[in-house]
Design a protein around this motif. Structure first.
Motif, PDB file in Angstrom:
ATOM      1  N   THR A  29       0.823  -1.206   0.000  1.00  0.00           N
ATOM      2  CA  THR A  29       0.000   0.000   0.000  1.00  0.00           C
ATOM      3  C   THR A  29       0.858   1.257   0.000  1.00  0.00           C
ATOM      4  O   THR A  29       2.000   1.258   0.476  1.00  0.00           O
ATOM      5  CB  THR A  29      -0.933   0.043   1.221  1.00  0.00           C
ATOM      6  N   TYR A  30       0.272   2.327  -0.523  1.00  0.00           N
ATOM      7  CA  TYR A  30       0.894   3.649  -0.530  1.00  0.00           C
ATOM      8  C   TYR A  30      -0.154   4.569   0.098  1.00  0.00           C
ATOM      9  O   TYR A  30      -1.015   5.118  -0.605  1.00  0.00           O
ATOM     10  CB  TYR A  30       1.227   4.077  -1.957  1.00  0.00           C
ATOM     11  N   GLN A  31      -0.113   4.700   1.429  1.00  0.00           N
ATOM     12  CA  GLN A  31      -1.236   5.270   2.158  1.00  0.00           C
ATOM     13  C   GLN A  31      -1.043   6.741   2.513  1.00  0.00           C
ATOM     14  O   GLN A  31      -0.020   7.155   3.059  1.00  0.00           O
ATOM     15  CB  GLN A  31      -1.505   4.444   3.422  1.00  0.00           C
ATOM     16  N   ALA A  32      -2.094   7.509   2.220  1.00  0.00           N
ATOM     17  CA  ALA A  32      -2.077   8.954   2.448  1.00  0.00           C
ATOM     18  C   ALA A  32      -2.075   9.269   3.944  1.00  0.00           C
ATOM     19  O   ALA A  32      -2.517   8.479   4.781  1.00  0.00           O
ATOM     20  CB  ALA A  32      -3.304   9.581   1.792  1.00  0.00           C
TER      21      ALA A  32
ATOM     22  N   HIS B   2      -5.352   6.910  -1.076  1.00  0.00           N
ATOM     23  CA  HIS B   2      -4.456   5.758  -1.011  1.00  0.00           C
ATOM     24  C   HIS B   2      -4.241   5.154  -2.398  1.00  0.00           C
ATOM     25  O   HIS B   2      -5.075   5.292  -3.296  1.00  0.00           O
ATOM     26  CB  HIS B   2      -5.065   4.652  -0.141  1.00  0.00           C
ATOM     27  N   ALA B   3      -3.129   4.441  -2.556  1.00  0.00           N
ATOM     28  CA  ALA B   3      -2.900   3.616  -3.739  1.00  0.00           C
ATOM     29  C   ALA B   3      -2.350   2.267  -3.280  1.00  0.00           C
ATOM     30  O   ALA B   3      -1.765   2.169  -2.187  1.00  0.00           O
ATOM     31  CB  ALA B   3      -1.931   4.296  -4.707  1.00  0.00           C
TER      32      ALA B   3
ATOM     33  N   LEU C  73      -3.465  12.034  -6.712  1.00  0.00           N
ATOM     34  CA  LEU C  73      -3.815  13.439  -6.907  1.00  0.00           C
ATOM     35  C   LEU C  73      -5.150  13.574  -7.630  1.00  0.00           C
ATOM     36  O   LEU C  73      -5.919  14.501  -7.374  1.00  0.00           O
ATOM     37  CB  LEU C  73      -2.713  14.139  -7.714  1.00  0.00           C
ATOM     38  N   TYR C  74      -5.442  12.626  -8.526  1.00  0.00           N
ATOM     39  CA  TYR C  74      -6.635  12.721  -9.360  1.00  0.00           C
ATOM     40  C   TYR C  74      -7.793  11.843  -8.873  1.00  0.00           C
ATOM     41  O   TYR C  74      -8.912  11.984  -9.376  1.00  0.00           O
ATOM     42  CB  TYR C  74      -6.279  12.372 -10.809  1.00  0.00           C
ATOM     43  N   THR C  75      -7.542  10.952  -7.926  1.00  0.00           N
ATOM     44  CA  THR C  75      -8.641  10.155  -7.362  1.00  0.00           C
ATOM     45  C   THR C  75      -9.164  10.764  -6.060  1.00  0.00           C
ATOM     46  O   THR C  75     -10.194  10.329  -5.551  1.00  0.00           O
ATOM     47  CB  THR C  75      -8.212   8.693  -7.107  1.00  0.00           C
TER      48      THR C  75
ATOM     49  N   ASP D 179      -9.973   7.438  -2.672  1.00  0.00           N
ATOM     50  CA  ASP D 179      -9.928   8.470  -1.637  1.00  0.00           C
ATOM     51  C   ASP D 179     -10.128   7.845  -0.259  1.00  0.00           C
ATOM     52  O   ASP D 179     -11.175   7.265   0.027  1.00  0.00           O
ATOM     53  CB  ASP D 179     -11.010   9.518  -1.910  1.00  0.00           C
ATOM     54  N   GLN D 180      -9.125   7.995   0.599  1.00  0.00           N
ATOM     55  CA  GLN D 180      -9.148   7.375   1.923  1.00  0.00           C
ATOM     56  C   GLN D 180     -10.250   7.933   2.812  1.00  0.00           C
ATOM     57  O   GLN D 180     -10.908   7.201   3.547  1.00  0.00           O
ATOM     58  CB  GLN D 180      -7.780   7.554   2.598  1.00  0.00           C
TER      59      GLN D 180
END
Length: 345
Positions: free
Chosen positions: A154-157, A249-250, A291-293, A321-322
């Motif tokens: 995960t790449y979490q905001a 998140h991604a 940035l776009y989701t 979006d988290q």
């Protein structure tokens, strides 16, 4: 939705609580009365919802008398006030981890396992944000061929750490660009004795480490996925990472299924799944990015490709979006589902 329930938002001043209010306005969620609840520190503050001014009230057990739906933004207070609210006839939809693995509490993503809502006993749990976003991409695949194995990074905001996490990224970025010292206080977890800057950095550590050297956040993805999909045999190997992104998140995912699936079948299944969209055009350099989701309802899936070595594995990339689908939107969708199916008495 003909019924207009009495709704209470617990944690109304935090990031998820604020998102509840935005979504109630955006989606025109029906209510006959609204109560905004928070800690004693926020009691007395004023907030506008749908053009009406509300006064924040201190959250107490009696705050839930006569309330039909309690939208809990999360936090340790859920453990105390959740059962108290349910005792008073309020249906609690909770964003904390307090009840997720309780066998008497449904753990629900409305697009994935709405049927589990029916057996609630007053409390319904919202899954962890990283689990929700992953399953929005994987459930349509699971419906085509049962999933056997998942490897996910995960790449979490920073929004996953709440408003404080968002503020910390802003402050550290400003300090770094001015050549000033950064003073981290929140990440990787507020409860830990040591903290690292998140600005211009990645932290491969979310929540506390457990005895197996996986973090609590990573094991949430394992245990919650098993519960939601009703299949404890799925092998799941997670690595969770905090990144300097504000709210979306991604995840990079390899999923192995019982049967070999074509990329076209996977794309078709995801695109037909409510709340998920395929954004996957390598020739045009089109793929999901945080940035776009951000601020979007749906989760976006791209980089869909066959694994080079495993004929039954597909690799993909998902972003969502988290604060929205990963938290407030998922909870509100549960409430919307219950209203639509006449499950609020």
């Amino acid at each position: 939705m003909t019924k207009k329930p009495v709704v209470a938002i617990l944690g109304a001043t935090g990031a998820v609580g604020q998102e509840f209010i935005r979504l109630i306005e955006e989606r025109e969620f029906p209510y006959s009365k609204l109560k905004l609840l928070a800690s004693i520190r926020s009691a007395g503050k004023k907030m506008m919802v749908n053009g009406t001014e509300y006064t924040i009230e201190e959250a107490r057990p009696e705050s839930f008398d006569g309330v039909d739906i309690g939208l809990f933004a999360g936090g340790s207070i859920s453990k105390t006030l959740g059962p108290e609210a349910a005792k008073r006839g309020c249906i609690v939809i909770d964003n904390s981890s307090a009840f997720r693995m309780d066998p008497a509490v449904p753990l629900v993503v409305p697009e994935v396992n709405p049927e589990d809502i029916a057996w609630h006993n007053g409390i319904i749990a919202n899954p962890n944000c990283s689990t929700i976003i992953m399953l929005m991409a994987l459930k349509p695949i699971h419906d085509v061929s049962p999933i056997k194995k998942i490897i996910v990074s995960t790449y979490q905001a920073v929004s996953g750490a709440g408003k404080e996490g968002i503020d910390e990224l802003k402050e550290e970025t400003e300090a770094y660009l001015k050549g000033e010292e950064m003073h981290p206080k929140i990440l990787p977890s507020k409860s830990l004795h040591k903290h690292y800057p998140i600005a211009f950095n990645l932290i491969p550590h979310i929540d506390v480490f457990l005895e197996n050297d996986y973090t609590k956040e990573e094991m949430k993805m394992v245990n919650e996925t098993h519960k939601i999909l009703h299949d404890t045999a799925i092998a799941i190997s997670p690595t969770t990472v905090r990144v300097p992104v504000f709210r979306s998140h991604a995840e990079s995912i390899q999923v192995e299924t019982e049967a070999a699936l074509t990329v076209e079948a996977v794309r078709r299944a995801i695109d037909q799944f409510p709340g998920a969209q395929v954004l996957d055009n390598p020739d045009k350099m089109e793929y999901p990015m945080p940035l776009y989701t951000s601020e979007k309802y749906d989760c976006y899936v791209g980089r869909i490709r066959k694994d080079i070595y495993n004929p039954k594995a597909i690799n993909l990339w998902v972003s969502g979006d988290q604060i929205r689908k990963g938290a407030a939107l998922n909870a509100l969708q549960i409430a919307e589902y219950m209203l639509a199916h006449d499950m609020i008495k």
